[in-house]
Design an enzyme around this catalytic site. Structure first.
Site, PDB file in Angstrom:
ATOM      1  N   LYS A 150       5.198 -13.523  -0.587  1.00 29.35           N
ATOM      2  CA  LYS A 150       6.619 -13.158  -0.721  1.00 29.35           C
ATOM      3  C   LYS A 150       6.781 -11.860  -1.524  1.00 29.35           C
ATOM      4  O   LYS A 150       7.530 -10.976  -1.137  1.00 29.35           O
ATOM      5  CB  LYS A 150       7.369 -14.324  -1.398  1.00 29.35           C
ATOM      6  CG  LYS A 150       8.856 -14.111  -1.541  1.00 29.35           C
ATOM      7  CD  LYS A 150       9.581 -15.431  -1.688  1.00 29.35           C
ATOM      8  CE  LYS A 150       9.484 -16.048  -3.067  1.00 29.35           C
ATOM      9  NZ  LYS A 150      10.216 -15.288  -4.114  1.00 29.35           N
ATOM     10  N   SER A 151       6.075 -11.762  -2.640  1.00 29.32           N
ATOM     11  CA  SER A 151       6.211 -10.561  -3.484  1.00 29.32           C
ATOM     12  C   SER A 151       5.792  -9.303  -2.727  1.00 29.32           C
ATOM     13  O   SER A 151       6.465  -8.265  -2.799  1.00 29.32           O
ATOM     14  CB  SER A 151       5.334 -10.699  -4.735  1.00 29.32           C
ATOM     15  OG  SER A 151       5.810 -11.735  -5.537  1.00 29.32           O
ATOM     16  N   ARG A 184       8.122  -5.922  -1.319  1.00 33.36           N
ATOM     17  CA  ARG A 184       7.747  -4.555  -1.709  1.00 33.36           C
ATOM     18  C   ARG A 184       7.432  -3.693  -0.495  1.00 33.36           C
ATOM     19  O   ARG A 184       7.746  -2.491  -0.476  1.00 33.36           O
ATOM     20  CB  ARG A 184       6.566  -4.610  -2.687  1.00 33.36           C
ATOM     21  CG  ARG A 184       7.011  -5.106  -4.074  1.00 33.36           C
ATOM     22  CD  ARG A 184       5.852  -5.670  -4.871  1.00 33.36           C
ATOM     23  NE  ARG A 184       6.205  -5.993  -6.244  1.00 33.36           N
ATOM     24  CZ  ARG A 184       6.823  -7.128  -6.637  1.00 33.36           C
ATOM     25  NH1 ARG A 184       7.179  -8.031  -5.748  1.00 33.36           N
ATOM     26  NH2 ARG A 184       7.093  -7.328  -7.908  1.00 33.36           N
ATOM     27  N   GLY A 203      15.861 -13.330  -6.342  1.00 35.39           N
ATOM     28  CA  GLY A 203      15.847 -12.558  -7.582  1.00 35.39           C
ATOM     29  C   GLY A 203      15.070 -11.264  -7.420  1.00 35.39           C
ATOM     30  O   GLY A 203      15.449 -10.220  -7.969  1.00 35.39           O
ATOM     31  N   ARG A 222      21.755 -16.306 -12.458  1.00 33.30           N
ATOM     32  CA  ARG A 222      20.496 -15.886 -13.094  1.00 33.30           C
ATOM     33  C   ARG A 222      20.671 -14.585 -13.881  1.00 33.30           C
ATOM     34  O   ARG A 222      21.425 -13.704 -13.466  1.00 33.30           O
ATOM     35  CB  ARG A 222      19.396 -15.752 -12.018  1.00 33.30           C
ATOM     36  CG  ARG A 222      19.084 -17.106 -11.389  1.00 33.30           C
ATOM     37  CD  ARG A 222      18.035 -17.011 -10.314  1.00 33.30           C
ATOM     38  NE  ARG A 222      16.753 -16.604 -10.840  1.00 33.30           N
ATOM     39  CZ  ARG A 222      15.707 -16.304 -10.072  1.00 33.30           C
ATOM     40  NH1 ARG A 222      15.805 -16.366  -8.759  1.00 33.30           N
ATOM     41  NH2 ARG A 222      14.568 -15.946 -10.619  1.00 33.30           N
ATOM     42  N   GLN A 263       9.348  -8.518 -12.078  1.00 33.65           N
ATOM     43  CA  GLN A 263      10.616  -8.016 -11.530  1.00 33.65           C
ATOM     44  C   GLN A 263      11.198  -6.943 -12.446  1.00 33.65           C
ATOM     45  O   GLN A 263      11.688  -5.919 -11.978  1.00 33.65           O
ATOM     46  CB  GLN A 263      11.598  -9.179 -11.352  1.00 33.65           C
ATOM     47  CG  GLN A 263      11.127 -10.150 -10.269  1.00 33.65           C
ATOM     48  CD  GLN A 263      12.059 -11.310 -10.057  1.00 33.65           C
ATOM     49  OE1 GLN A 263      13.022 -11.489 -10.798  1.00 33.65           O
ATOM     50  NE2 GLN A 263      11.773 -12.122  -9.053  1.00 33.65           N
ATOM     51  N   ASP A 293       5.005 -19.283 -10.821  1.00 36.33           N
ATOM     52  CA  ASP A 293       5.677 -20.001  -9.729  1.00 36.33           C
ATOM     53  C   ASP A 293       4.976 -21.308  -9.372  1.00 36.33           C
ATOM     54  O   ASP A 293       5.477 -22.082  -8.551  1.00 36.33           O
ATOM     55  CB  ASP A 293       5.774 -19.103  -8.496  1.00 36.33           C
ATOM     56  CG  ASP A 293       6.714 -17.931  -8.741  1.00 36.33           C
ATOM     57  OD1 ASP A 293       7.593 -18.032  -9.620  1.00 36.33           O
ATOM     58  OD2 ASP A 293       6.560 -16.901  -8.058  1.00 36.33           O
ATOM     59  N   LYS A 303      14.655 -19.652 -13.279  1.00 37.24           N
ATOM     60  CA  LYS A 303      14.211 -19.399 -11.891  1.00 37.24           C
ATOM     61  C   LYS A 303      15.313 -19.885 -10.943  1.00 37.24           C
ATOM     62  O   LYS A 303      16.456 -20.054 -11.349  1.00 37.24           O
ATOM     63  CB  LYS A 303      12.876 -20.107 -11.656  1.00 37.24           C
ATOM     64  CG  LYS A 303      11.725 -19.531 -12.471  1.00 37.24           C
ATOM     65  CD  LYS A 303      11.397 -18.125 -12.032  1.00 37.24           C
ATOM     66  CE  LYS A 303      10.305 -17.510 -12.883  1.00 37.24           C
ATOM     67  NZ  LYS A 303      10.149 -16.075 -12.623  1.00 37.24           N
ATOM     68  N   ARG A 326      10.588 -24.191  -4.299  1.00 34.87           N
ATOM     69  CA  ARG A 326       9.330 -24.708  -4.850  1.00 34.87           C
ATOM     70  C   ARG A 326       9.481 -26.149  -5.344  1.00 34.87           C
ATOM     71  O   ARG A 326       8.527 -26.916  -5.370  1.00 34.87           O
ATOM     72  CB  ARG A 326       8.811 -23.789  -5.949  1.00 34.87           C
ATOM     73  CG  ARG A 326       8.555 -22.379  -5.401  1.00 34.87           C
ATOM     74  CD  ARG A 326       7.567 -21.594  -6.202  1.00 34.87           C
ATOM     75  NE  ARG A 326       7.697 -20.185  -5.864  1.00 34.87           N
ATOM     76  CZ  ARG A 326       7.181 -19.596  -4.791  1.00 34.87           C
ATOM     77  NH1 ARG A 326       6.486 -20.296  -3.919  1.00 34.87           N
ATOM     78  NH2 ARG A 326       7.350 -18.309  -4.572  1.00 34.87           N
TER      79      ARG A 326
HETATM   80  C1  S3P Z   1       8.203 -11.986  -8.648  1.00 37.37           C
HETATM   81  C2  S3P Z   1       8.042 -12.105  -9.999  1.00 37.37           C
HETATM   82  C3  S3P Z   1       8.184 -13.370 -10.730  1.00 37.37           C
HETATM   83  C4  S3P Z   1       8.154 -14.570  -9.794  1.00 37.37           C
HETATM   84  C5  S3P Z   1       8.992 -14.354  -8.575  1.00 37.37           C
HETATM   85  C6  S3P Z   1       8.515 -13.145  -7.794  1.00 37.37           C
HETATM   86  C7  S3P Z   1       8.044 -10.656  -8.024  1.00 37.37           C
HETATM   87  O1  S3P Z   1       9.431 -13.364 -11.395  1.00 37.37           O
HETATM   88  O2  S3P Z   1       8.556 -15.730 -10.459  1.00 37.37           O
HETATM   89  O3  S3P Z   1       8.928 -15.488  -7.730  1.00 37.37           O
HETATM   90  O4  S3P Z   1       7.895 -10.588  -6.789  1.00 37.37           O
HETATM   91  O5  S3P Z   1       8.054  -9.665  -8.752  1.00 37.37           O
HETATM   92  P1  S3P Z   1       9.587 -12.725 -12.867  1.00 37.37           P
HETATM   93  O6  S3P Z   1       9.290 -11.295 -12.775  1.00 37.37           O
HETATM   94  O7  S3P Z   1      11.034 -12.965 -13.232  1.00 37.37           O
HETATM   95  O8  S3P Z   1       8.639 -13.488 -13.723  1.00 37.37           O
END
Ligand code: S3P
EC number: 2.5.1.19
Length: 451
Positions: free
Chosen positions: A38-39, A43, A111, A140, A187, A335, A362, A408
């Site tokens: 996902k991350s 990006r 987020g 959030r 993030q 996560d 979260k 999750r």
């Molecule tokens: C993420 C960073 C994490 C993670 C989120 C995805 C990202 O959050 O919990 O699911 O893709 O940068 P935080 O940066 O708030 O810890």
């Protein structure tokens, strides 16, 4: 297995997942393909949109969260092919060229979409952007990115003293800063680095512990110049790079693999091969935690795929033991705490998870929700201010539980339900589609449930 043990029922827009495992004989077998990370998916879409030329993304996560990112960037002029095949193309519009959208940008439940995007929006002079999200995202904290962006000169307004979405952003010419983040958050780090792309000079972020570094890796692959100081957990970006579209092959998401790693560990006689899992060291905290618990996991066929390390993971069931999970490992398994809590229910002795207060902000308050829902299933689990204390060894019983619309949580409860006596009902299970649309199908597959 003749009788169906997993049944998904739709009631209007919601889904109810019913799980009734057989009293004996359930073991998980086979090869599992997991969805794209996902991350990395977010990006790749974002950098593709602001680079020059075409970006080709293979293995993109076709979940709700990346769809939110794609919609937002389409609304600002990027041409992104439909998210319905494993190969998605993005025609970039170039750095600083995001257009003022005609309507409110909606980050949905994501987020990552909102926080990373804010860095880009705030640094586009003379444009006005409005950003919102679903009810979870609107509750959030956004001040963690708004404050440093304001230090750079950003103009952002929001509810609750500029801390909650909906937000209005009036793009500005920003100045570089050195930001010492109080939290280890990828993030926050990524938001500031993306804002730094449009500044004259060097923007630095220092974090208290290393969070996932996918932005750093991908920014460099697209042509940005970064300086990384691993001794101080600092990363510096030089403004105004030339970003060029790339081919990105997205590895499978280790956070999604986590459900199968734990399920196969705790269900006797199980063996699963999970293919093509990203094993970036900033994400492998779950492997280290399960290793501390004595899990039987081997990494096969290790390789590097477009700048990210990947392996196939083989996991066999075994008796786990309790341990303490705390400190710098937490950002590297942030996560995976909900599913690790499920693992701890089957470990000998006590497991303590600490330094994880971030879980409270979260998609849901994951400490409170895991404690309340697993307690309904008979678990011995206590909420701590910054973690959980879990005593293993008490058999679970079926119960009616809720995902609190958190993907999750929905999936962690489904794995717990596989071990509980009776029929567990998981309400609002549709949340799984945020990061893992195929979850229920794969659950059926590994359980041998053909019905
Ligand atoms: C993420 C960073 C994490 C993670 C989120 C995805 C990202 O959050 O919990 O699911 O893709 O940068 P935080 O940066 O708030 O810890």
């Amino acid at each position: 297995m003749s009788k169906s043990i997993i049944h998904l029922q739709s009631v209007e827009t919601q889904q109810i997942l019913n799980i009734s495992p057989p009293q004996t004989g359930l073991s998980l077998q086979g090869t599992v393909k997991i969805p794209g990370d996902k991350s990395i998916s977010h990006r790749a879409l974002m950098l593709g949109a602001i680079a020059e030329g075409e970006t080709v993304i293979e293995g993109l996560l076709l979940g709700e969260d990346p769809r939110s990112t794609a919609e937002c960037f389409r609304a600002m002029g990027a041409k992104i092919s439909p998210l319905n095949s494993q190969k998605v193309t993005v025609q970039g519009i170039g750095l600083g060229q995001l257009q003022e959208p005609l309507d409110i940008l909606n980050a949905g439940n994501s987020g990552t979409t909102m926080r990373l995007m804010l860095g880009l929006l705030a640094s586009h002079p003379d444009r006005l952007f409005c950003v919102t999200g679903d009810s979870s995202l609107r509750s959030r904290p956004m001040s963690r990115v708004i404050k440093p962006l304001q230090e750079m000169g950003a103009q952002i307004w929001g509810r609750n003293n500029n801390s909650l979405a909906p937000l209005a952003v009036k793009g500005q010419s920003l100045k570089p800063i050195h930001y010492h983040s109080p939290i280890a958050s990828a993030q926050v780090k990524s938001c500031i680095l993306l804002a730094g792309l449009m500044t004259e000079g060097k923007t630095t972020v220092t974090e208290p512990a290393l969070s996932r570094d996918h932005s750093e890796r991908m920014l460099q692959a697209f042509g940005a110049t970064l300086e990384i100081d691993s001794k101080t957990n600092s990363v510096t970006i030089n403004g105004h790079p030339k970003l060029t579209g790339q081919t990105v092959i997205v590895p499978g998401d280790i956070s999604s693999a986590g459900f199968w790693l734990v399920a196969a560990s705790i269900i006797k006689g199980s063996e699963l091969l999970i293919e093509n899992v990203g094993i970036n060291p900033t994400r492998t905290g779950i492997l280290e935690a399960l290793e501390m618990m004595g899990a039987d996991i081997t990494l096969e066929n290790k390789r590097l795929v477009t700048g990210e390390p990947v392996a196939d993971l083989r996991v066999k069931s075994c008796q786990l033991k309790g341990c303490t999970i705390a400190g710098d490992i937490i950002p590297r398994l942030i996560d995976e705490v909900p599913i690790l809590a499920v693992a701890a229910l089957f470990a000998d002795g006590k497991t303590i998870i600490k330094d994880a207060a971030e879980l409270r902000v979260k998609e849901s308050d994951r400490l409170a929700v895991m404690a309340s829902e697993l307690t309904k299933m008979g678990a011995k689990i206590t909420e701590l201010p910054d973690g959980l204390e879990i005593t293993g060894g008490t058999p679970l019983v079926a119960a009616e539980v809720d995902s609190y619309t958190d993907h999750r949580i929905a999936m962690s409860l489904a794995i717990a339900a596989l071990t509980a006596q009776g029929k567990t009902i998981i309400n609002r299970a549709e949340a799984a589609a945020i990061s893992y649309p195929e979850f229920v199908n794969t659950l059926k597959q590994v359980c041998g449930d053909q019905n």
